[in-house]
Design a protein around this motif. Structure first.
Motif, PDB file in Angstrom:
ATOM      1  N   ARG A  64     134.631  41.605  76.852  1.00 21.14           N
ATOM      2  CA  ARG A  64     135.036  40.314  76.277  1.00 21.14           C
ATOM      3  C   ARG A  64     136.284  40.471  75.427  1.00 21.14           C
ATOM      4  N   LEU A  65     136.344  41.533  74.644  1.00 19.59           N
ATOM      5  CA  LEU A  65     137.502  41.759  73.784  1.00 19.59           C
ATOM      6  C   LEU A  65     138.759  41.985  74.619  1.00 19.59           C
ATOM      7  N   TYR A  66     138.643  42.762  75.675  1.00 16.69           N
ATOM      8  CA  TYR A  66     139.790  43.022  76.558  1.00 16.69           C
ATOM      9  C   TYR A  66     140.291  41.723  77.184  1.00 16.69           C
ATOM     10  N   ARG A  67     139.349  40.886  77.602  1.00 20.13           N
ATOM     11  CA  ARG A  67     139.710  39.580  78.172  1.00 20.13           C
ATOM     12  C   ARG A  67     140.450  38.731  77.145  1.00 20.13           C
ATOM     13  N   ASP A  68     139.965  38.736  75.918  1.00 17.63           N
ATOM     14  CA  ASP A  68     140.593  37.941  74.858  1.00 17.63           C
ATOM     15  C   ASP A  68     142.009  38.437  74.561  1.00 17.63           C
ATOM     16  N   VAL A  69     142.182  39.758  74.535  1.00 17.61           N
ATOM     17  CA  VAL A  69     143.503  40.320  74.237  1.00 17.61           C
ATOM     18  C   VAL A  69     144.498  39.950  75.332  1.00 17.61           C
ATOM     19  N   ILE A  70     144.088  40.068  76.591  1.00 19.61           N
ATOM     20  CA  ILE A  70     144.996  39.702  77.685  1.00 19.61           C
ATOM     21  C   ILE A  70     145.323  38.220  77.632  1.00 19.61           C
ATOM     22  N   ASN A  71     144.327  37.390  77.359  1.00 14.23           N
ATOM     23  CA  ASN A  71     144.587  35.952  77.250  1.00 14.23           C
ATOM     24  C   ASN A  71     145.569  35.639  76.136  1.00 14.23           C
TER      25      ASN A  71
END
Length: 342
Positions: A64-71
């Protein structure tokens, strides 16, 4: 207001400040000397020191954190006329998703790029890399096919490599149906995806398959040992710390014998002759030395290697083009070099 939208707006507003101002702010925050980095990236790293790291929680929290950072950091989505998900068979009868992006200006019989995402073989996927793949397709006028390979720890190595080779076989079998030029097929990937791109080339050669016309290896990991000097020299304070590298490795290498396997450590393959021409991208990155060594071994085997080096950027810059102009410029250069050689 949505917190993610607010954070994105705040980061982009800060990034609009003059570089000299950001350097001064960074110097007051950072604990590592990073004065050679791009000013905006340097400030972003200084800010991120207060954020949780991917290895600070569970695997699901990391995803989830990786997804948030890319977004937060990646380029804005580009509208394309064709975005289609395919279900691609694996050898065991199950299937995986491969997303196909066809840009408006792609020729009738188009070149194609099989793209393997980064994320330490543990995080990331087709959805997280959707905006980047749209951007690459639009910039190159090539069809991009993004592979949703299985992740660790649920599916440790060599599952990801097996999936990507299966996707390559499927691509070779379906070029005519998708309007693709079988002589102009490339593989591309960042970090773990760079590893998988190199592995697909090696494994395709071993299996007697048609090889890619080009391999684009973006700050790849090429050896599972994490023993190269840059791992120690740059393994703290540059976005990909030694603790995180070790955490990723514990997820995807669960059998110590796999460390020697060329599907994990393509650098250890003694025979790199006959592999496709390569574009090798490096940065200020703990994986820098193993990437450079792989490039040297390819050259020694007679493979043409084009080197693109970005010392002002760090590992992960490929998905930072929405807020770091220097990162977007580098992505453009990688795309343009791919077009020239494909």
């Amino acid at each position: 207001m949505n917190p993610a939208v607010f954070e994105r707006g705040a980061v982009r507003a800060l990034m609009s400040l003059p570089g000299a101002v950001l350097d001064k702010l960074s110097a007051g925050l950072e604990t590592h000397s990073r004065s050679h980095l791009d000013s905006r990236l340097r400030f972003l790293l200084a800010l991120s020191a207060a954020k949780p790291t991917l290895d600070s929680g569970t695997v699901e929290q990391a995803r989830r954190l990786y997804r948030d950072v890319i977004n937060l950091l990646d380029v804005a989505p580009v509208s394309l006329p064709v975005v289609v998900d395919h279900q691609v068979p694996r050898d065991d009868g199950s299937s995986m998703r491969v997303r196909r992006y066809r840009p408006a200006l792609a020729p009738r019989v188009a070149p194609a790029i099989l793209f393997m995402h980064g994320g330490g073989f543990t995080v990331g996927g087709v959805d997280e890399y959707d905006r980047l793949c749209r951007y690459i397709a639009d910039r190159t006028n090539a069809v991009v096919l993004s592979v949703d390979y299985r992740l660790s720890p649920e599916h440790p190595s060599p599952a990801a490599a097996e999936d990507c080779l299966a996707a390559w076989r499927w691509l070779l079998d379906n070029t005519a149906a998708m309007g693709l030029d079988p002589q102009r097929l490339a593989v591309m990937g960042d970090s773990a995806g760079g590893n998988l791109s190199a592995v697909v080339c090696q494994q395709a050669k071993q299996a007697g398959l048609t090889l890619p016309a080009l391999q684009v290896l973006i700050y790849p990991t090429t050896d599972g040992a994490l023993k190269h000097p840059s791992v120690q020299a740059l393994g703290q304070g540059f976005g990909l710390d030694m603790a995180l590298l070790t955490w990723f490795r514990s997820q995807f290498i669960q059998d110590p014998a796999m460390m020697e396997d060329y599907r994990v450590s393509p650098l250890r393959n003694p025979d790199l002759s006959g592999l496709p021409p390569a574009i090798l991208i490096t940065a200020t990155d703990p994986l820098r030395d193993e990437g450079l060594e792989y490039g040297e071994k390819l050259r020694a085997a007679g493979v043409d290697v084009t080197a693109l080096d970005y010392p002002q950027l760090v590992h992960g810059f490929l998905t930072m083009g929405g807020v770091i102009p220097a990162a977007r410029k580098a992505v453009n250069a990688i795309c343009d070099a791919t077009v020239q050689r494909l």
